[in-house]
Design a protein around this motif. Structure first.
Motif, PDB file in Angstrom:
ATOM      1  N   LEU A  30     -15.823   7.289   5.870  1.00  0.00           N
ATOM      2  CA  LEU A  30     -17.155   6.977   6.012  1.00  0.00           C
ATOM      3  C   LEU A  30     -18.095   8.180   6.030  1.00  0.00           C
ATOM      4  CD1 LEU A  30     -16.907   4.253   8.967  1.00  0.00           C
ATOM      5  CD2 LEU A  30     -17.522   3.888   6.586  1.00  0.00           C
ATOM      6  N   GLY A  31     -19.180   7.984   5.503  1.00  0.00           N
ATOM      7  CA  GLY A  31     -20.388   9.112   5.602  1.00  0.00           C
ATOM      8  C   GLY A  31     -19.979  10.179   4.592  1.00  0.00           C
ATOM      9  N   CYS A  32     -19.561   9.574   3.263  1.00  0.00           N
ATOM     10  CA  CYS A  32     -19.018  10.591   2.235  1.00  0.00           C
ATOM     11  C   CYS A  32     -19.659  10.474   1.004  1.00  0.00           C
ATOM     12  CB  CYS A  32     -17.352  10.247   2.005  1.00  0.00           C
ATOM     13  SG  CYS A  32     -16.523  11.161   0.781  1.00  0.00           S
ATOM     14  N   THR A  33     -19.734  11.585   0.346  1.00  0.00           N
ATOM     15  CA  THR A  33     -20.577  11.465  -0.945  1.00  0.00           C
ATOM     16  C   THR A  33     -19.630  11.448  -2.083  1.00  0.00           C
ATOM     17  OG1 THR A  33     -20.742  13.724  -1.142  1.00  0.00           O
ATOM     18  CG2 THR A  33     -22.454  12.969  -0.041  1.00  0.00           C
ATOM     19  N   PRO A  34     -20.018  11.098  -3.369  1.00  0.00           N
ATOM     20  CA  PRO A  34     -19.119  11.255  -4.410  1.00  0.00           C
ATOM     21  C   PRO A  34     -18.602  12.629  -4.842  1.00  0.00           C
ATOM     22  CG  PRO A  34     -21.020   9.666  -5.053  1.00  0.00           C
ATOM     23  CD  PRO A  34     -21.248  10.533  -3.717  1.00  0.00           C
ATOM     24  N   ASP A  35     -19.395  13.659  -4.631  1.00  0.00           N
ATOM     25  CA  ASP A  35     -18.816  14.949  -4.619  1.00  0.00           C
ATOM     26  C   ASP A  35     -17.931  15.436  -3.647  1.00  0.00           C
ATOM     27  OD1 ASP A  35     -20.781  15.188  -6.829  1.00  0.00           O
ATOM     28  OD2 ASP A  35     -22.407  16.394  -5.526  1.00  0.00           O
ATOM     29  N   ASP A  36     -17.844  14.833  -2.316  1.00  0.00           N
ATOM     30  CA  ASP A  36     -17.015  14.967  -1.358  1.00  0.00           C
ATOM     31  C   ASP A  36     -15.685  14.652  -1.651  1.00  0.00           C
ATOM     32  OD1 ASP A  36     -19.260  16.444   0.344  1.00  0.00           O
ATOM     33  OD2 ASP A  36     -19.399  14.347   1.647  1.00  0.00           O
ATOM     34  N   ALA A  37     -15.622  13.525  -2.162  1.00  0.00           N
ATOM     35  CA  ALA A  37     -14.699  12.764  -2.626  1.00  0.00           C
ATOM     36  C   ALA A  37     -14.009  13.568  -3.640  1.00  0.00           C
ATOM     37  CB  ALA A  37     -14.773  11.252  -2.768  1.00  0.00           C
ATOM     38  N   ALA A  38     -14.382  13.982  -4.843  1.00  0.00           N
ATOM     39  CA  ALA A  38     -14.235  14.645  -6.192  1.00  0.00           C
ATOM     40  C   ALA A  38     -13.539  15.866  -5.683  1.00  0.00           C
ATOM     41  CB  ALA A  38     -15.244  14.735  -7.017  1.00  0.00           C
ATOM     42  N   TRP A  39     -14.283  16.637  -4.577  1.00  0.00           N
ATOM     43  CA  TRP A  39     -13.936  17.939  -4.198  1.00  0.00           C
ATOM     44  C   TRP A  39     -12.524  17.827  -3.743  1.00  0.00           C
ATOM     45  CZ3 TRP A  39     -15.594  22.846  -4.741  1.00  0.00           C
ATOM     46  CH2 TRP A  39     -14.882  23.825  -3.997  1.00  0.00           C
ATOM     47  N   GLY A  62     -21.422   4.713   1.221  1.00  0.00           N
ATOM     48  CA  GLY A  62     -20.852   5.813   1.942  1.00  0.00           C
ATOM     49  C   GLY A  62     -19.462   5.949   2.314  1.00  0.00           C
ATOM     50  N   LEU A  63     -18.923   4.742   1.843  1.00  0.00           N
ATOM     51  CA  LEU A  63     -17.419   4.867   2.015  1.00  0.00           C
ATOM     52  C   LEU A  63     -16.568   5.274   0.845  1.00  0.00           C
ATOM     53  CD1 LEU A  63     -15.036   3.921   4.108  1.00  0.00           C
ATOM     54  CD2 LEU A  63     -15.275   1.722   2.913  1.00  0.00           C
ATOM     55  N   CYS A  64     -15.652   6.177   0.938  1.00  0.00           N
ATOM     56  CA  CYS A  64     -15.104   6.881  -0.201  1.00  0.00           C
ATOM     57  C   CYS A  64     -13.710   6.464   0.046  1.00  0.00           C
ATOM     58  CB  CYS A  64     -15.426   8.318  -0.163  1.00  0.00           C
ATOM     59  SG  CYS A  64     -17.138   8.554  -0.644  1.00  0.00           S
ATOM     60  N   TYR A  65     -12.838   6.699  -0.927  1.00  0.00           N
ATOM     61  CA  TYR A  65     -11.598   6.596  -1.215  1.00  0.00           C
ATOM     62  C   TYR A  65     -10.841   7.750  -1.978  1.00  0.00           C
ATOM     63  CZ  TYR A  65     -12.434   1.782   0.432  1.00  0.00           C
ATOM     64  OH  TYR A  65     -12.996   0.704   1.058  1.00  0.00           O
ATOM     65  N   LEU A  66      -9.484   8.071  -1.448  1.00  0.00           N
ATOM     66  CA  LEU A  66      -8.780   9.283  -2.060  1.00  0.00           C
ATOM     67  C   LEU A  66      -7.496   8.353  -2.544  1.00  0.00           C
ATOM     68  CD1 LEU A  66      -8.927  12.471  -0.347  1.00  0.00           C
ATOM     69  CD2 LEU A  66     -10.155  12.035  -2.402  1.00  0.00           C
ATOM     70  N   PHE A  67      -7.333   8.404  -3.675  1.00  0.00           N
ATOM     71  CA  PHE A  67      -5.879   7.503  -4.054  1.00  0.00           C
ATOM     72  C   PHE A  67      -4.676   8.834  -4.189  1.00  0.00           C
ATOM     73  CE2 PHE A  67      -9.365   5.109  -6.198  1.00  0.00           C
ATOM     74  CZ  PHE A  67      -9.527   4.034  -5.205  1.00  0.00           C
ATOM     75  N   VAL A  68      -4.094   8.657  -2.833  1.00  0.00           N
ATOM     76  CA  VAL A  68      -3.012   9.516  -2.777  1.00  0.00           C
ATOM     77  C   VAL A  68      -1.777   8.956  -1.965  1.00  0.00           C
ATOM     78  CG1 VAL A  68      -4.551  11.536  -2.619  1.00  0.00           C
ATOM     79  CG2 VAL A  68      -4.112  10.472  -0.651  1.00  0.00           C
ATOM     80  N   THR A  69      -0.857   9.423  -2.353  1.00  0.00           N
ATOM     81  CA  THR A  69       0.390   8.658  -1.960  1.00  0.00           C
ATOM     82  C   THR A  69       0.652   9.313  -0.621  1.00  0.00           C
ATOM     83  OG1 THR A  69       1.490   8.374  -4.135  1.00  0.00           O
ATOM     84  CG2 THR A  69       2.967   8.360  -2.246  1.00  0.00           C
ATOM     85  N   GLU A  70       1.178   8.442   0.307  1.00  0.00           N
ATOM     86  CA  GLU A  70       1.508   9.234   1.856  1.00  0.00           C
ATOM     87  C   GLU A  70       2.399  10.502   1.928  1.00  0.00           C
ATOM     88  OE1 GLU A  70       2.222   7.220   6.344  1.00  0.00           O
ATOM     89  OE2 GLU A  70       2.501   5.998   4.428  1.00  0.00           O
ATOM     90  N   ASP A  71       1.795  11.211   2.433  1.00  0.00           N
ATOM     91  CA  ASP A  71       2.526  12.495   2.775  1.00  0.00           C
ATOM     92  C   ASP A  71       2.020  13.055   4.176  1.00  0.00           C
ATOM     93  OD1 ASP A  71       2.612  15.433   2.745  1.00  0.00           O
ATOM     94  OD2 ASP A  71       3.423  15.209   0.704  1.00  0.00           O
ATOM     95  N   GLN A  72       3.115  13.102   4.921  1.00  0.00           N
ATOM     96  CA  GLN A  72       2.714  13.470   6.468  1.00  0.00           C
ATOM     97  C   GLN A  72       1.801  14.733   6.451  1.00  0.00           C
ATOM     98  OE1 GLN A  72       3.097  10.454   8.018  1.00  0.00           O
ATOM     99  NE2 GLN A  72       2.464  11.888   9.665  1.00  0.00           N
ATOM    100  N   GLU A  73       1.952  15.915   5.772  1.00  0.00           N
ATOM    101  CA  GLU A  73       1.457  17.147   5.935  1.00  0.00           C
ATOM    102  C   GLU A  73      -0.005  17.002   5.320  1.00  0.00           C
ATOM    103  OE1 GLU A  73       2.317  21.446   4.148  1.00  0.00           O
ATOM    104  OE2 GLU A  73       4.123  20.399   4.530  1.00  0.00           O
ATOM    105  N   LYS A  74       0.009  16.483   3.987  1.00  0.00           N
ATOM    106  CA  LYS A  74      -1.319  16.286   3.530  1.00  0.00           C
ATOM    107  C   LYS A  74      -2.113  15.436   4.008  1.00  0.00           C
ATOM    108  CE  LYS A  74      -0.540  14.459  -0.563  1.00  0.00           C
ATOM    109  NZ  LYS A  74      -0.557  13.803  -1.752  1.00  0.00           N
ATOM    110  N   ASP A  75      -1.834  14.268   4.491  1.00  0.00           N
ATOM    111  CA  ASP A  75      -2.504  13.232   5.573  1.00  0.00           C
ATOM    112  C   ASP A  75      -3.002  14.049   6.693  1.00  0.00           C
ATOM    113  OD1 ASP A  75      -1.833  11.275   3.541  1.00  0.00           O
ATOM    114  OD2 ASP A  75      -1.157  10.040   5.137  1.00  0.00           O
ATOM    115  N   GLU A  76      -2.210  14.766   7.311  1.00  0.00           N
ATOM    116  CA  GLU A  76      -2.658  15.445   8.484  1.00  0.00           C
ATOM    117  C   GLU A  76      -3.888  16.542   8.062  1.00  0.00           C
ATOM    118  OE1 GLU A  76      -2.276  14.966  11.626  1.00  0.00           O
ATOM    119  OE2 GLU A  76      -0.988  13.429  10.903  1.00  0.00           O
TER     120      GLU A  76
END
Length: 109
Positions: A30-39, A62-76
């Motif tokens: 939440l509270g995310c910009t398109p630039d934040d998500a792209a970065w 203001g809700l953004c999504y990153l389409f990434v497969t689950e990965d504990q290290e990356k998620d953390e």
């Protein structure tokens, strides 16, 4: 630190789905910009992010999504910056790991 490299293409409005209509796996913030998500997406290793989704208007603005497969290290690492893994809505399932955006479904909000 080096700047992220890559490009993004506008696909359309609605939920990003795979070839049989399932939403892609990923994280949201939440509270995310398109630039934040792209970065964030372009900062991941090549192939680490299938794209981003951004709610530009409406009740979820203001809700953004990153389409990434689950990965504990990356998620953390992403959780430290406010991203959380989302679950499929009741009665639905998410696309499998590694799925790519095939289209958008036109959902209005």
């Amino acid at each position: 630190a080096s700047l992220p490299q890559g490009n993004m293409e506008y696909i359309g409005e609605g939920d990003c789905v795979d070839k049989i209509g399932r939403r892609l796996q990923g994280l949201q913030k939440l509270g995310c910009t398109p630039d934040d998500a792209a970065w964030e997406c372009l900062s991941l290793p090549p192939g680490g992010c299938a794209g981003v989704g951004v709610t530009a208007r409406g009740r979820f603005q203001g809700l953004c999504y990153l389409f990434v497969t689950e990965d504990q290290e990356k998620d953390e690492d992403l959780k430290k910056r406010g991203w959380i893994r989302y679950l499929a809505p009741a009665g639905q399932e998410l696309a499998p790991a590694g799925a790519e955006i095939a289209s958008v479904d036109g959902t209005a909000d």
